[in-house]
Design a protein around this motif. Structure first.
Motif, PDB file in Angstrom:
ATOM      1  N   ASN A   1      35.033  15.541   5.846  1.00 27.91           N
ATOM      2  CA  ASN A   1      34.309  14.418   6.456  1.00 27.91           C
ATOM      3  C   ASN A   1      33.753  13.494   5.381  1.00 27.91           C
ATOM      4  O   ASN A   1      33.503  13.919   4.257  1.00 27.91           O
ATOM      5  CB  ASN A   1      33.181  14.928   7.365  1.00 27.91           C
ATOM      6  N   GLY A   2      33.588  12.231   5.756  1.00 32.47           N
ATOM      7  CA  GLY A   2      33.032  11.247   4.833  1.00 32.47           C
ATOM      8  C   GLY A   2      31.523  11.405   4.706  1.00 32.47           C
ATOM      9  O   GLY A   2      30.897  12.176   5.421  1.00 32.47           O
TER      10      GLY A   2
ATOM     11  N   TYR B   1      37.103  27.702   9.110  1.00 27.38           N
ATOM     12  CA  TYR B   1      36.069  28.028   8.125  1.00 27.38           C
ATOM     13  C   TYR B   1      35.506  26.721   7.589  1.00 27.38           C
ATOM     14  O   TYR B   1      36.241  25.848   7.143  1.00 27.38           O
ATOM     15  CB  TYR B   1      36.669  28.827   6.962  1.00 27.38           C
ATOM     16  N   ALA B   2      34.199  26.568   7.669  1.00 30.19           N
ATOM     17  CA  ALA B   2      33.583  25.362   7.115  1.00 30.19           C
ATOM     18  C   ALA B   2      32.454  25.771   6.184  1.00 30.19           C
ATOM     19  O   ALA B   2      31.708  26.712   6.471  1.00 30.19           O
ATOM     20  CB  ALA B   2      33.048  24.470   8.229  1.00 30.19           C
ATOM     21  N   CYS B   3      32.364  25.069   5.074  1.00 28.61           N
ATOM     22  CA  CYS B   3      31.348  25.429   4.093  1.00 28.61           C
ATOM     23  C   CYS B   3      29.947  25.131   4.618  1.00 28.61           C
ATOM     24  O   CYS B   3      29.683  24.035   5.130  1.00 28.61           O
ATOM     25  CB  CYS B   3      31.591  24.672   2.788  1.00 28.61           C
ATOM     26  N   GLY B   4      29.104  26.100   4.477  1.00 27.65           N
ATOM     27  CA  GLY B   4      27.743  25.983   4.990  1.00 27.65           C
ATOM     28  C   GLY B   4      26.759  25.622   3.891  1.00 27.65           C
ATOM     29  O   GLY B   4      27.145  25.104   2.843  1.00 27.65           O
TER      30      GLY B   4
ATOM     31  N   LEU C   1      45.509  29.471   1.305  1.00 28.58           N
ATOM     32  CA  LEU C   1      44.257  29.921   1.900  1.00 28.58           C
ATOM     33  C   LEU C   1      44.128  29.384   3.322  1.00 28.58           C
ATOM     34  O   LEU C   1      43.735  30.108   4.231  1.00 28.58           O
ATOM     35  CB  LEU C   1      43.076  29.441   1.037  1.00 28.58           C
ATOM     36  N   ALA C   2      44.447  28.116   3.484  1.00 25.25           N
ATOM     37  CA  ALA C   2      44.343  27.518   4.811  1.00 25.25           C
ATOM     38  C   ALA C   2      45.500  26.545   4.990  1.00 25.25           C
ATOM     39  O   ALA C   2      46.022  26.002   4.023  1.00 25.25           O
ATOM     40  CB  ALA C   2      43.024  26.769   4.954  1.00 25.25           C
TER      41      ALA C   2
ATOM     42  N   GLY D   1      37.242  23.432   6.236  1.00 33.09           N
ATOM     43  CA  GLY D   1      36.596  22.124   6.281  1.00 33.09           C
ATOM     44  C   GLY D   1      35.371  22.031   5.402  1.00 33.09           C
ATOM     45  O   GLY D   1      34.862  23.031   4.897  1.00 33.09           O
ATOM     46  N   GLY D   2      34.925  20.805   5.238  1.00 30.95           N
ATOM     47  CA  GLY D   2      33.705  20.560   4.481  1.00 30.95           C
ATOM     48  C   GLY D   2      33.579  19.074   4.189  1.00 30.95           C
ATOM     49  O   GLY D   2      34.399  18.273   4.638  1.00 30.95           O
TER      50      GLY D   2
END
Length: 458
Positions: free
Chosen positions: A255-256, A25-28, A248-249, A223-224
């Motif tokens: 990421n930088g 899951y990555a924040c959009g 949750l995960a 991720g995010g």
RNA sequence: GGCGACAUCGCCAAGUGGUAAGGCAAUGGUCUGCAAAAUCAUUAUCCCCAGUUCGAAUCUGGGUGUCGCCUCCA
């Protein structure tokens, strides 16, 4: 596979919950505007994560949310004199278009916040019942002091937050770090009915609800960008664990930033370029190369010269595909030598070490170098196989084609013929004029031992 | 004030205890009528100081500098 886990601040061996499957899951985006090239870093990086896991044979479920209700959308709707819904749709379309242009593979699920309002209300209700949240006059806040692990992801403690807090005093909150779960609607604002009256959910709630609805109570990777660690992901963890008692995960990846002249690129600093504008000038693959040439957790500095350098580097890859006429041999089964298998292993080892793309790319250049020495087409196959695992070579045919149409190409050939005649007659003046004039039209002539070749220079 | 990241050739960038990958640029050679393209070759002791070690860019301590988070942000 080793992954740096923000939660433990260590590289850890990756172990999926379910053998052979990865739930990511990555924040959009919040769709109130076009996204900028700094935002693109996160989208691109997690695309690489996804592609590489797939390359390793994992079955991926990749979820990326779209925030389509939020204060900024409301403001943007006012500015554009339209509705929140229309603003959302406009920038969702733009988002999908731009990510596709960047060569980002479509994710498996794109849940929208407005589609999960009911579930969010259920979560908030549960938190209130369990005394992790409280209502004040139509607003609902999460109570950070009631959740003992608050701050474990970002390494903060609640008292520190209090001291230097730039948090605006909000008389309603019991603690300055308490965050909004439900926000009371002002007149004219879009709203949904709830046990606390009309309002809308706070941002931090949607990711918890949507990720769990699709991926389950605990999933593999969340991720995010770095800036989401606090407070966004911290707040997600608080809500998730307060309601389910489960993590949750298992892995948190961040990421930088992308900097510009040493400063973070951001909309509020107004020092950004939209991905849309950059794509007008540079190739998506050059942008991908630019990002991958540095480790994802380090900050990376943006300027156009570096994108131009990146384009040249990518051209280096294509030059060998051109030499072997890759499209003709594409379907031949490769036959890798021991040396090639070693290179492949080196590439995989680099990627398996917390996605060390910079090192992996250097293996691609090694392949190019060895190809030039041997002219062995298997190196080209290897280059493409490995390159594809991180998203290069998505459209080789387009890239190799200099498709100007038959008439134009014949005209160029004709001019080359004339030039060769002039050369034979030692009429250098005319021969050079043809060469230079074509150059002005961005057509570059290349004299080789086997005749004159041409290409379009960008 | 709290928390954190980073500092390696002109530029970009790997390396996490064993004697500095790679890319771009530059320079020189080959090729060429001259160029371009192509091709071959060449180019660093790692911000500073002290320490640990047979051995440190890599570990420890202290500086200096740059940046980020603590407010919406990828």
């Amino acid at each position: 596979m080793k992954i740096y886990n923000t939660m433990t601040r260590k590289k850890e061996n990756f172990k999926p919950i379910e053998e052979g499957k990865v739930k990511l899951y990555a924040c959009g985006p919040t769709v109130y505007n076009y996204f900028h090239i700094g935002n693109a870093r996160a989208f691109l990086f997690f695309d690489v994560v996804r592609r590489y896991f797939e390359f390793l044979g994992y079955e991926m479920t990749y979820v990326q949310n779209i925030t389509d209700i939020e204060d900024k959308l409301i403001n943007q709707a006012k500015a554009e004199q339209t509705t929140v819904k229309k603003v959302a749709q406009k920038y969702i379309d733009a988002f999908l278009e731009d990510t596709a242009s960047l060569g980002i593979k479509k994710v498996n699920h794109h849940p929208k916040a407005t589609e999960y309002i009911g579930e969010m209300i259920d979560l908030i209700k549960k938190l209130v019942e369990n005394n992790f949240a409280y209502e004040v006059d139509g607003d609902v806040y999460f109570s950070v002091v009631n959740f003992k692990n608050y701050g474990k992801l970002s390494g903060r403690n609640i008292d520190d937050l209090k001291v230097g807090a730039r948090v605006k005093a909000n008389v309603q909150k019991r603690h300055p770090a308490d965050f909004t779960l439900w926000k009371k609607a002002k007149p004219e604002e879009p709203s949904w009915g709830s046990p606390w009256g009309k309002g809308r959910p706070g941002w931090h709630t949607e990711c918890v609800v949507m990720s769990r609805s699709i991926l389950g109570e605990t999933f593999d990777i969340h991720g995010g960008g770095n800036d989401l660690i606090f407070p966004h992901h911290e707040n997600e963890i608080a809500q998730a664990e307060a309601s389910s008692g489960k993590p949750l995960a298992n892995y948190w990846m961040h990421n930088g930033y992308l900097n510009i002249e040493g400063e973070k690129m951001s909309k509020s600093l107004n020092n950004f370029f939209t991905a849309r504008d950059i794509l007008k000038k540079y190739d998506a693959e050059a942008i991908r190369f630019f990002f991958l040439s540095k480790h994802y957790r380090s900050p990376i500095d943006f300027n156009e010269d570096i994108i131009i350098e990146s384009s040249k580097a990518v051209e280096g890859f294509y030059s060998i595909l051109k030499t072997v006429n890759f499209l003709k041999i594409e379907n031949n089964a490769p036959n890798y030598s021991a040396e090639m298998l070693q290179l492949k292993e080196k590439f995989i080892n680099a990627m398996n070490d917390d996605f060390n793309t910079a090192k992996a790319i250097s293996v691609l250049f090694e392949i190019v170098k060895l190809f030039k020495k041997s002219n062995d087409e298997n190196f080209a196959h290897l280059l493409v196989e490995l390159g594809k695992s991180v998203g290069f070579f998505q459209n080789i045919a387009d890239h190799l084609a200099e498709d100007l149409g038959e008439i134009t190409e014949n005209l160029i050939e004709l001019l080359i013929e004339y030039r060769n005649t002039f050369k034979k007659e030692k009429n250098w003046e005319m021969a050079d004029k043809i060469r230079n004039d074509l150059q002005k039209l961005n057509i570059q002539l290349k004299d080789t031992s086997s005749g004159t070749d041409w290409s379009i220079s960008k």
